[in-house]
Design a protein around this motif. Structure first.
Motif, PDB file in Angstrom:
ATOM      1  N   ARG A 183      -5.691  -6.444  -0.189  1.00 51.87           N
ATOM      2  CA  ARG A 183      -5.905  -5.024  -0.510  1.00 51.87           C
ATOM      3  C   ARG A 183      -4.606  -4.373  -0.968  1.00 51.87           C
TER       4      ARG A 183
ATOM      5  N   SER B  17      -3.994  -3.086  -4.814  1.00 52.97           N
ATOM      6  CA  SER B  17      -3.758  -1.645  -4.979  1.00 52.97           C
ATOM      7  C   SER B  17      -2.458  -1.388  -5.729  1.00 52.97           C
TER       8      SER B  17
ATOM      9  N   LEU C 139       0.831  -1.201   0.000  1.00 47.95           N
ATOM     10  CA  LEU C 139       0.000   0.000   0.000  1.00 47.95           C
ATOM     11  C   LEU C 139       0.869   1.255   0.000  1.00 47.95           C
TER      12      LEU C 139
ATOM     13  N   ILE D   4      -5.060   6.006  -1.826  1.00 50.01           N
ATOM     14  CA  ILE D   4      -5.294   4.996  -0.798  1.00 50.01           C
ATOM     15  C   ILE D   4      -6.329   5.530   0.188  1.00 50.01           C
TER      16      ILE D   4
END
Length: 425
Positions: free
Chosen positions: A301, A305, A56, A67
């Motif tokens: 996630r 991303s 992330l 984000i």
């Protein structure tokens, strides 16, 4: 914190409660219970969380990805809440029934082995891992468990992941692929699970002398709860609340039925005592499962991303998730399970690198469930094998060796199932 996370998740079905509130509560429970998690699980879950956060950060720092800070921790909260909700189903039966499942009644041989597999499979499809201990402890009263009995316990539970809507595997799959067809998955998963039972009886009885080995006798009344629970879920899904997913229905129904059953049986006093004990002891005992699923959600996630930011959303692992890619994905996840990784890691990584429409989501769902079912049976560090090791002293690697042929045969059938599902894609 765990209970509060469950309650906010249930309330969010009817009230505009933001998802971050549930995720903060569940992650807070993980933080408070972290020191009591076994070191191996700490290392695995911690690695997933760190990798997710690093990816992330890279997506934001290098590629300028947007984000959403408030939603970073939301991954797999539906599944974690469902796991907590399903645990309350153990409170539906009377206390005496919980402590004493049906007796073995001296059944031995192939019939006894079949009874062990079927009992664990049907009851475990609803009660999950607790059934293994209920049945295993009952069998152990007649002597130390043999390899054949342990294999019956192992395969009976793991194969239920192929179809049971109450399993975490189904919760993860429906969360990652909400457009899949559950009826199609059951149509192929249930026959595969039944073949797993036949294969277990035939193969284990040929390799081991089971003539005098005690088995488990499943009384007809024991089928009432699993059949009733599954019927209720289907009634809500297709008739009463079609807008709710199966994961949401299960999360709502199980605690509600447990509370109602205890109120009707013994009033507020009994309900408060039993539910209070469940909250004090059973929910903290789920810390390893909750932690693993939440950390895997963070990894998913982070990876998705980073991939989206680096490729502007124009890259997927397989441009067309059809027969050969699905087969390769299944084999990769099972092999990683043998190497010691939980199947949720492979399933989560795969989902983060695919862009699937409705028909392909059903194929992905089958790949995920099948790799979960086979991978947990053979993986030496899977939850079922670690539980058998901790409870009955059998090595996870010993279970892996005994299950290699089983995994090979089941994989052949799974690959055939993949080809059949992908025939029109």
């Amino acid at each position: 914190m765990t209970l509060a996370g469950l309650l906010t998740q249930i309330l969010s079905f009817v009230l505009p409660i933001p998802a971050p509130l549930t995720s903060v509560l569940l992650w807070s429970s993980v933080a408070l219970m972290w020191r009591d998690i076994p070191h191996r699980n700490q290392w695995q879950a911690g690695s997933l969380a760190v990798l997710g956060l690093v990816m992330l950060l890279l997506a934001w720092w290098i590629y300028g990805a947007d984000i959403q800070i408030l939603h970073i921790l939301d991954g797999n909260i539906f599944v974690a809440a469902m796991l907590v909700g399903v645990s309350f189903i153990a409170l539906i039966g009377r206390p005496a029934e919980q402590a004493a499942p049906p007796a073995t009644r001296g059944i031995t041989g192939r019939r006894g082995l079949a009874g062990t597999w079927l009992g664990v499979h049907l009851l475990g499809a609803i009660l999950n891992l607790s059934t293994v201990f209920m049945v295993g402890d009952r069998l152990e009263r007649r002597g130390p468990l043999t390899d054949s009995q342990l294999l019956g316990l192992n395969r009976g539970l793991s194969s239920a992941a192929l179809w049971s809507p109450f399993f975490a595997s189904m919760g993860v799959v429906i969360t990652l692929a909400p457009g899949l067809s559950y009826t199609d998955l059951v149509g192929i998963g249930l026959p595969l699970a039944l073949f797993s039972g036949l294969l277990t009886v035939f193969e284990v009885s040929r390799r081991f002398d089971v003539q005098h080995v005690a088995g488990f006798s499943l009384a007809p009344r024991s089928l009432l709860m699993p059949v009733s629970m599954a019927s209720l879920v289907m009634l809500f899904h297709y008739v009463l609340t079609p807008d709710l997913t199966i994961v949401s229905i299960i999360t709502l129904l199980m605690p509600s039925i447990a509370l109602l059953a205890n109120l009707l049986r013994g009033g507020i006093g009994l309900a408060r005592t039993r539910i209070g004990r469940h909250i004090d002891y059973r929910l903290p005992a789920m810390r390893g499962e909750i932690t693993l699923f939440l950390c895997a959600g963070l990894l998913t996630r982070g990876l998705s991303s980073l991939v989206d930011a680096a490729t502007q959303g124009d890259w997927t692992l397989f441009p067309d998730f059809s027969t050969l890619p699905a087969m390769a994905s299944y084999l990769a996840i099972v092999i990683s399970a043998i190497a010691g990784l939980h199947p949720i890691i492979g399933v989560s990584i795969l989902a983060s690198m695919l862009d699937l429409d409705g028909a392909h989501q059903t194929l992905f769902g089958f790949v995920a469930l099948a790799s979960w079912a086979v991978g947990t049976s053979v993986g030496p560090l899977s939850g079922i094998n670690l539980s058998l090791q901790g409870r009955y002293g059998v090595s996870g690697y010993r279970m892996m060796r005994h299950n290699l042929l089983y995994a090979l045969i089941m994989s052949g059938l799974v690959l055939a199932g993949i080809a059949w599902l992908a025939r029109d894609l």
